[in-house]
Design an enzyme around this catalytic site. Structure first.
Site, PDB file in Angstrom:
ATOM      1  N   GLY A   1     -20.307  85.793 -18.083  1.00 34.69           N
ATOM      2  CA  GLY A   1     -21.341  84.760 -18.058  1.00 34.69           C
ATOM      3  C   GLY A   1     -22.640  85.202 -17.417  1.00 34.69           C
TER       4      GLY A   1
ATOM      5  N   CYS B   1     -14.282  66.571 -45.611  1.00 35.97           N
ATOM      6  CA  CYS B   1     -15.079  67.465 -46.453  1.00 35.97           C
ATOM      7  C   CYS B   1     -14.905  67.053 -47.915  1.00 35.97           C
ATOM      8  CB  CYS B   1     -14.642  68.912 -46.267  1.00 35.97           C
ATOM      9  SG  CYS B   1     -15.424  70.028 -47.456  1.00 35.97           S
TER      10      CYS B   1
ATOM     11  N   CYS C   1     -13.088  70.349 -49.803  1.00 36.48           N
ATOM     12  CA  CYS C   1     -11.715  70.790 -49.529  1.00 36.48           C
ATOM     13  C   CYS C   1     -10.870  69.692 -48.887  1.00 36.48           C
ATOM     14  CB  CYS C   1     -11.717  72.039 -48.658  1.00 36.48           C
ATOM     15  SG  CYS C   1     -12.124  71.722 -46.936  1.00 36.48           S
TER      16      CYS C   1
ATOM     17  N   CYS D   1     -17.826  71.148 -45.436  1.00 34.69           N
ATOM     18  CA  CYS D   1     -17.596  72.083 -44.329  1.00 34.69           C
ATOM     19  C   CYS D   1     -18.807  72.981 -44.132  1.00 34.69           C
ATOM     20  CB  CYS D   1     -16.418  73.000 -44.632  1.00 34.69           C
ATOM     21  SG  CYS D   1     -14.841  72.185 -44.626  1.00 34.69           S
TER      22      CYS D   1
ATOM     23  N   CYS E   1     -13.656  76.597 -45.831  1.00 32.75           N
ATOM     24  CA  CYS E   1     -13.627  75.588 -46.889  1.00 32.75           C
ATOM     25  C   CYS E   1     -12.940  76.144 -48.138  1.00 32.75           C
ATOM     26  CB  CYS E   1     -15.061  75.149 -47.207  1.00 32.75           C
ATOM     27  SG  CYS E   1     -15.152  73.689 -48.251  1.00 32.75           S
TER      28      CYS E   1
END
Lengths: 371, 256, 279
Positions: C30, C239, C242, C264, C270
């Site tokens: 970080g 979606c 899909c 998606c 997808c």
């Protein structure tokens, strides 16, 4: 029926073809030769070399042609190429007192040893468009040649101890900003390096602001000189410096009033600017901004943008700025979608609160009437 | 009782100019000390040097921490300085706009120090912020309002709440009532007297007004030209000023 | 492959400099490591940080996937993939599962990543405190002292004004309990994927000249209050292609009457999901 955006690869290929066509223009017109650009657009070449941080007129001319005259794009091309070049070493510090001067003016003294030399300048052209073809002009050789080396105007004040002394050797070895990240607070050598690579337009605006009350600068153009300076390197295996060529430079030394402070007596102080080629506007702007950025060292009140080194140095680079401003062209579907759903939530909430308030009014009125 | 703050021969110069010179005193827990002087007398320089916001040119300042260990403030690291400022000290500025975050609500201003200390319960933060707003006589219904919508006196009371919410051990105050109307001043001084007593704070307050010292401080230090010219119990200084400059100050207070 | 340039464009010394900086980044999860960012042939703000990290990682056997907004076929993703195909000649793929290095802008793939994969993020602004504190010298000090109260002031203010935290992307995280870190402008939907990820996550900010890392299996906490816990976006839709009800959805305007459909954002996911549904 929705069709997902496909065919990015092909679209890019077609776009590149269109670009090539537009760049070349009518094939019946001859393509620009690099020699033409080098010689007839020499000021543009100088800017691309300076802000591209690479002294190579041929490559700068190539970049300008490839960029169709877009200077920032040409600078970008040169910088990206520069990344791939091997680093053999660093030159000795340039000695601009030994400049073979072609132009040299001072705004502080009527005459100076070595004289005022106008040289080639647009200053007195009257800016009338010349519609006819350029007529070749025969220049006349001066009867007395210019002095080989001209003393710096500021050194004349130095003799009287009226201007701050800058001990040449006292500066720390500058970091190479193209190899090391810029860190704050940055010392003067680092700041000058950043300004020297900085965008001319940005520096011009910053410099202008110092003349209009955003930082107290009271500047005088002590000396501006332009000409050729030898470049020396000292190869380790030789142990002594050898000359590898000469480059054209423009140097500006500003003189600024200073009333004393932070232990420094009242005296004139200096602002410094240096650029490759004939780059007077840039060098002067740089000198003004350099002086403004010395506010902490001189104990001056710092309130103006040009005195804020994080502000100036972080925003001076046009390749960085241009990239980040223009990255907004890239798709932001995902974050925009996130903001869109957030805004819908907030807006629904707003409507709910508004209707709650609307319903609350009669109750309140009732309470008041009972009271 | 052990002192909280020990100041010895403290000086702060600005180049050739003297800010304050050779100041020595002890501050004890629960004690409120007033530093009185006209503008340019060096009292704000002294305050800022004590609060480790300016580096001393000479002399020493020692602070006894919560764990009873003494800390030399001239050798204080930035990390320790910030920790003290966050956990053990408070600073109230003359202009509340310098001590507040103007772009966030009153509640966020009060809650900031608690969050800096790690409090992560929003409901509890609101509760404490509300009770502190009430304590400094600001309507808790204004918890979500911006400080910019407050009057000068309210802003100063908000700054006091923001500073005292973590119950610091030592508070520095720089002319907290200057620039406010007389009636508003009186209310804030009254509030400060109450809070300092309730919380048992030690505080150093800079003021140009001996009347403020009379109201708040057991002990007073009078400064002129960067030097302490007289120091002692406030009553004593008011009843029997020794130094001509103090006499002048006292006579001007008594005639008003 | 363009023979006049070194493998993956950058010279080997520059790659070593980058790898050293990346090792430091991995060692201090970080922490933003300043590095000598090079000027790349793509513009700043267009992924120069990610490109430098990828260039330092790539070997001839790597398989590279590049996505922008979750999709492989957006122009900038195509351009970066083209760049590495041209300068390094590495194999490229659109399949998340097949890639060894994935460079991304603004998304983490829906398909769970593995230990043998590295995700490289393009980062425009590495400093999560920047909008609250513009001075770099000050934000570096705040990180050094873990002085992060200011970030919570912002979150408090969000709840006070809007009833909940109004940050929807680039949602700040605390890495390994120590450094406040920007996850780059991914939607907060993706934040949970950062926590204890088996894959190494590297972040490159070219313009700002910073690199940082989230090593595998590192704790990544999205900031919140105890009584206002972190939440991710949810949709009422599935979606339209899909039928997935679990992925991040893009909203698409399909006609000039404002009709919307949701699909998606991760095009590979997808496609895979659709194939499974058909099979």
């Amino acid at each position: 029926m929705y069709v997902a955006v496909k065919g990015g690869e092909q679209a890019i290929a077609r776009s590149l073809e269109l670009l090539a066509e537009a760049r070349r223009g009518d094939p019946a017109t001859a393509e620009l030769e690099l020699a033409q650009i080098r010689q007839q657009l020499r000021l543009g070449v100088a800017r691309v070399m300076q802000e591209g941080s690479l002294y190579d007129e041929e490559l700068a001319a190539l970049a300008i042609r490839q960029a169709a005259g877009d200077m920032l794009e040409a600078i970008f091309l040169l910088r990206a190429y520069r990344t791939t070049l091997p680093r053999f070493g660093y030159t000795e510090a340039l000695d601009t007192t030994r400049m073979r001067v072609r132009r040299r003016i001072s705004g502080t003294f009527k005459d100076v040893p070595g004289g005022q030399v106008l040289g080639p300048t647009y200053d007195y052209t009257q800016r009338l468009l010349e519609f006819g073809p350029t007529v070749p002009i025969a220049t006349v050789e001066a009867e007395v040649p210019l002095a080989e080396a001209m003393p710096r105007v500021l050194d004349l004040l130095d003799a009287e101890a009226l201007i701050e002394r800058i001990d040449a050797g006292a500066d720390p070895e500058p970091v190479d900003l193209t190899r090391k990240p810029l860190m704050f607070p940055a010392n003067r050598a680092t700041r000058l390096q950043n300004l020297s690579r900085g965008d001319e337009g940005f520096l011009l605006g910053m410099a202008y602001s110092t003349q209009r009350g955003y930082a107290e600068s009271h500047p005088f153009a002590g000396e501006i000189r332009m000409g050729e300076v030898d470049v020396l390197v000292c190869p380790e295996e030789l142990g002594f410096a050898i000359e590898i060529g000469s480059i054209t430079l423009t140097e500006c030394q500003m003189i600024n009033q200073f009333h004393g402070g932070n232990g420094v007596p009242p005296q004139f102080t200096r602002g410094y600017g240096l650029g490759m080629g004939e780059s007077e506007r840039k060098a002067m702007s740089m000198a003004l901004v350099d002086r403004a950025l010395r506010c902490d060292e001189l104990g001056e009140p710092a309130y103006a943008p040009a005195q804020n080194q994080e502000f100036v140095l972080s925003h001076s680079d046009n390749v960085e700025a241009s990239g980040f401003v223009q990255h907004l062209k890239l798709p932001h579907y995902v974050d925009f979608q996130a903001e869109l759903s957030l805004l819908r939530t907030l807006s629904a909430q707003h409507v709910r609160h508004a209707s709650d308030r609307h319903q609350a009014v009669p109750e309140q009125a009732l309470e008041e009437s009972q009271a | 009782m052990n002192a909280l703050l020990q100041v010895r021969k403290l000086s702060r110069h600005y180049g050739q100019r003297i800010g304050c010179q050779d100041v020595s005193f002890d501050l004890h827990p629960g004690e409120l000390l007033c530093i009185v002087g006209e503008s340019g007398s060096g009292k704000s320089t002294l305050l800022n040097t004590m609060a480790a916001q300016l580096a001393p040119s000479a002399g020493s300042i020692r602070y006894r921490q919560k764990n009873d260990a003494w800390l030399e403030l001239d050798a204080l690291s930035e990390a320790d300085r910030r920790r003290l400022a966050r956990e053990e000290w408070g600073f109230v500025t003359q202009n509340p706009r310098d001590g507040l975050r103007l772009n966030v609500s009153a509640g966020a201003n009060v809650a900031e120090r608690l969050m800096a200390l790690g409090m992560r319960d929003y409901g509890r933060l609101r509760e404490i912020a509300s009770s502190w707003l009430a304590r400094v006589e600001i309507d808790p219904l204004r918890i979500d309002d911006a400080p910019t919508s407050f009057s000068g006196g309210m802003q100063q009371r908000l700054q006091i709440a923001r500073t005292l919410v973590t119950q610091p051990r030592l508070v520095f105050m720089d002319e907290p009532t200057a620039g406010l109307d007389v009636s508003v001043q009186a209310r804030i001084l009254d509030l400060l007297r109450r809070l300092v007593n309730e919380l048992g704070l030690a505080a150093v307050m800079v003021t140009h007004d001996l009347a403020v010292a009379r109201l708040l401080a057991a002990r007073t230090m009078v400064m002129q030209g960067g030097c302490v010219v007289e120091t002692g119990l406030t009553d004593q200084i008011l009843d029997d000023p020794q130094h001509p400059y103090t006499q002048l100050l006292v006579s001007s207070v008594l005639t008003t | 492959m363009t023979p006049t340039y070194n493998f993956a464009f950058l010279d080997e010394n520059t790659k070593r400099m980058l790898r050293r900086a990346l090792l430091k980044a991995v060692a201090i999860p970080g922490y933003q490591v300043p590095f000598g960012s090079r000027e790349m042939p793509l513009p700043y703000g267009w992924g120069t940080g990610g490109i430098q990290v990828t260039a330092a990682l790539l070997g001839p056997d790597d398989v590279l996937k590049v996505i922008d907004q979750g999709a492989d076929d957006t122009t900038n993703a195509v351009n970066i993939r083209r760049f590495f195909a041209r300068t390094a000649g590495v194999a490229t793929t659109e399949r998340t599962a097949e890639a060894s290095v994935i460079q991304t802008r603004h998304r983490i793939p829906e398909t769970p990543l593995r230990e043998d994969q590295i995700l490289v993020f393009q980062v425009p602004e590495p400093e999560p405190l920047r909008t609250l504190e513009p001075r770099e010298a000050e934000t570096r000090t705040m990180h050094a002292l873990a002085d992060y109260g200011l970030m919570h002031v912002k979150l408090y203010e969000d709840i006070a004004q809007y009833g909940h935290i109004a940050t929807s992307y680039d949602y700040p995280v605390l890495v390994d309990g120590r450094f406040l870190t920007s996850p780059s402008p991914i939607p907060k939907f993706d934040n949970p994927k950062l926590d204890h990820s088996p894959a190494l996550m590297l972040f490159g900010a070219g313009r700002e000249k910073r690199l940082y890392a989230i090593p595998p299996y590192t704790q990544v906490e999205s900031l919140a209050f105890d009584d206002h816990p972190f939440e991710i976006q949810r949709w009422e839709h599935q979606c339209a292609l899909c039928g997935s009800g679990e992925s991040y959805l893009d909203e698409v305007v399909v006609d000039d009457c404002g009709t919307r459909m949701f699909v998606c954002s991760d095009t590979d996911y997808c496609g895979e999901h659709l194939a499974e549904a058909v099979a």
